[in-house]
Design an enzyme around this catalytic site. Structure first.
Site, PDB file in Angstrom:
ATOM      1  N   ASN A 211     128.601 -61.761 -47.968  1.00  7.81           N
ATOM      2  CA  ASN A 211     127.552 -60.747 -47.948  1.00  7.81           C
ATOM      3  C   ASN A 211     128.036 -59.537 -48.731  1.00  7.81           C
ATOM      4  O   ASN A 211     129.181 -59.488 -49.191  1.00  7.81           O
ATOM      5  CB  ASN A 211     127.139 -60.399 -46.510  1.00  7.81           C
ATOM      6  N   ARG A 212     127.154 -58.552 -48.908  1.00  7.10           N
ATOM      7  CA  ARG A 212     127.505 -57.411 -49.742  1.00  7.10           C
ATOM      8  C   ARG A 212     128.745 -56.693 -49.236  1.00  7.10           C
ATOM      9  O   ARG A 212     129.634 -56.310 -50.019  1.00  7.10           O
ATOM     10  CB  ARG A 212     126.316 -56.442 -49.812  1.00  7.10           C
ATOM     11  N   LYS A 213     128.847 -56.501 -47.918  1.00  3.52           N
ATOM     12  CA  LYS A 213     129.993 -55.802 -47.351  1.00  3.52           C
ATOM     13  C   LYS A 213     131.283 -56.590 -47.592  1.00  3.52           C
ATOM     14  O   LYS A 213     132.311 -56.014 -47.978  1.00  3.52           O
ATOM     15  CB  LYS A 213     129.777 -55.596 -45.848  1.00  3.52           C
ATOM     16  N   GLU A 214     131.222 -57.899 -47.375  1.00  6.64           N
ATOM     17  CA  GLU A 214     132.412 -58.736 -47.596  1.00  6.64           C
ATOM     18  C   GLU A 214     132.819 -58.740 -49.067  1.00  6.64           C
ATOM     19  O   GLU A 214     134.018 -58.737 -49.393  1.00  6.64           O
ATOM     20  CB  GLU A 214     132.128 -60.160 -47.124  1.00  6.64           C
ATOM     21  N   ASP A 280     124.905 -68.780 -41.745  1.00  9.19           N
ATOM     22  CA  ASP A 280     125.071 -70.227 -41.600  1.00  9.19           C
ATOM     23  C   ASP A 280     123.872 -70.962 -42.178  1.00  9.19           C
ATOM     24  O   ASP A 280     124.012 -71.978 -42.860  1.00  9.19           O
ATOM     25  CB  ASP A 280     125.229 -70.607 -40.121  1.00  9.19           C
TER      26      ASP A 280
END
Length: 497
Positions: A211-214, A280
């Site tokens: 995701n964007r944060k990761e 998922d």
């Protein structure tokens, strides 16, 4: 090059139609998710905390287990490989996976290992507490050897591999790298749902889906704008040899970034109830689409629609092909000209999705060789009787059998494109038979529309629709006109409900 144009829905529906032929090998941390619902009516006399009065509890598979559940729910075959503890949570997960229909031969239970479990407590659909029971523990030597053995044995039957890393230990200490190397040697694509900041452990994977944060954590700085997403993804591609990166961006959709091209896919506005397990669902759907022949951008479009469905559900959710088809329809609108031309199987899924949304589905049919005002009026009248209208169109061969060797004047492709462009038509399905009976049996429309020069008894498929609880609507015609003529008023006939 950066693209913002969404792919045509036609190849998306073709890919979904092939989901049932795909087998996905899933390796990762399988988690037991518990959901305890109740009400809060008072504060505890023992401490300044609310008292939750339980009103029910459900369990579901989380982590890699939710990936497996979504794959099976979408009609494909899932082969999970993992290690769990010999505890109550592990026993429950093994039983649940077996009941779901997953191949459990690659699942091992090991004494001394704790199965991860997450309990979520909610009052009036608002989560008030999450209680985690887990231990971060890499695989022992024997456990690792067994997992690799099961993985190699299952790989031959798999079309694609997913590594679902929740950081609980299954893919730690080089296990992920070893599995990726085995996939590369076998020529099998491998996708990774990553965890942590160090993506070197996933080097050589076909793609990662942060995701964007990761993504920002992996490159060491926050990323927000499109160009920042692209730059960060390419930094990881260059450093770790990924073929491409699929970045999920919450309400902003998804980005697919390769070494030379990037595409940004907008999400569909939707009320969000729960994001549990949405990642998922996204990687499961993306893998199925990719293995079904879709290119990465088309696969991401399908996965983006899937994520939009499950965030509108409560709990660790899965989705069905019908829900996914419905989401794609909403994202492209009810009519998209030639994109509304479908085969019978895709149309059946669309009809099922429309019905699930509470929409009424109508059906009419014909050759429509030389389109004129009478046709348009007929279709407009038919559409007024329902929320969605499917048009069955005789193929060229069928028209020749019915009208002679000099027909049709316009081939089926041209006829279908013109009809699909009409506002009154939501889907066009070409059928090869002389009558649309088989198509009507497959679609089971709520309303069957024909011209008034027919009687209920002579309308093909009338008995099928009526038996299913639907109705037949006949269109009154202006004197001297056939069903292709100008349309007058409507009259309902033959209803059995």
């Amino acid at each position: 090059m950066i693209k913002h144009n969404p792919p045509s829905p036609e190849p998306l529906h073709r890919a979904i139609a092939r989901f049932g032929d795909v087998a996905v090998l899933v390796v990762g941390d399988i988690i037991l998710d518990r959901f305890v619902n109740g009400v809060i009516e008072r504060i505890s006399p023992e401490a300044p905390i609310p008292v939750l009065h339980g009103r029910g509890e459900t369990s579901a598979m989380g982590g890699a287990g939710n990936v497996v559940a979504n794959i099976i729910s979408l009609g494909a075959r899932a082969i999970p490989v993992s290690v769990m503890g010999t505890d109550t949570a592990g026993d429950s997960l093994l039983r649940m996976l077996g009941e779901l229909g997953a191949d459990t031969a690659g699942l091992a239970q090991q004494g001394g290992r704790m199965t991860s479990s997450k309990s979520r407590f909610s009052a009036l659909n608002q989560q008030v507490l999450r209680f985690d029971e887990e231990e971060i523990k890499p695989l022992g030597e024997t456990e690792r050897a067994g997992l690799i053995r099961h993985f190699r044995a299952a790989l031959a039957a798999a079309d694609i591999v997913i590594l679902s890393d929740y950081g609980k230990g299954i893919l730690l200490d080089g296990v992920a790298a070893e599995l990726i190397a085995i996939c590369r040697e076998a020529g099998k694509p491998v996708l990774v749902d990553p965890k942590g900041r160090d993506y070197a452990r996933y080097a050589g994977a076909t793609a990662i889906t942060p995701n964007r944060k990761e993504l920002g954590e992996a490159v060491g700085h926050p990323v927000f704008a499109d160009d920042e997403i692209v730059a960060a993804a390419r930094e990881l591609i260059s450093a770790h040899g990924f073929d491409f990166v699929v970045a999920t961006r919450s309400e902003k959709g998804m980005s697919v970034v390769g070494p030379d091209e990037a595409s940004h896919i907008a999400t569909q506005a939707r009320e969000v109830f729960d994001v549990s397990g949405a990642g998922d669902t996204v990687i499961a759907t993306f893998a199925l689409a990719l293995a079904s022949g879709a290119d990465p951008v088309a696969a991401a479009s399908i996965a983006n629609a899937a994520g939009g469905v499950v965030v509108g559900k409560r709990g660790t959710a899965r989705l069905t092909v019908e829900e996914l088809t419905g989401a794609l329809l909403r994202s492209h609108g009810p009519t998209a000209h030639k994109d509304a031309i479908l085969d019978a199987a895709s149309a059946a899924r669309m009809v099922a999705a429309w019905k699930e949304e509470g929409l009424s589905v109508g059906f009419t049919n014909g050759c429509f060789d030389i389109l004129h005002a009478g046709h348009v009026s007929l279709l407009h009248a038919a559409r007024s009787q329902c929320d969605r209208l499917v048009l069955g169109l005789n193929s060229d061969a069928s028209v020749r059998r019915l009208k002679g060797p000099g027909r049709p004047v316009n081939d089926q492709h041209d006829r279908a494109c013109v009809l699909a462009a009409l506002a009154s038509v939501d889907a066009v399905v070409v059928f090869e038979e002389d009558t649309p009976l088989a198509l009507i049996e497959a679609l089971l429309p709520d309303i069957l529309v024909k011209g008034a020069d027919y009687t209920i008894e002579t309308v093909v498929g009338a008995d099928v629709v009526q038996k299913a609880g639907g109705r037949v609507v006949l269109v009154d015609l202006v004197a001297g006109k056939s069903t292709t003529g100008t349309i007058g008023k409507l009259r309902a006939g033959g209803s059995t409900n």
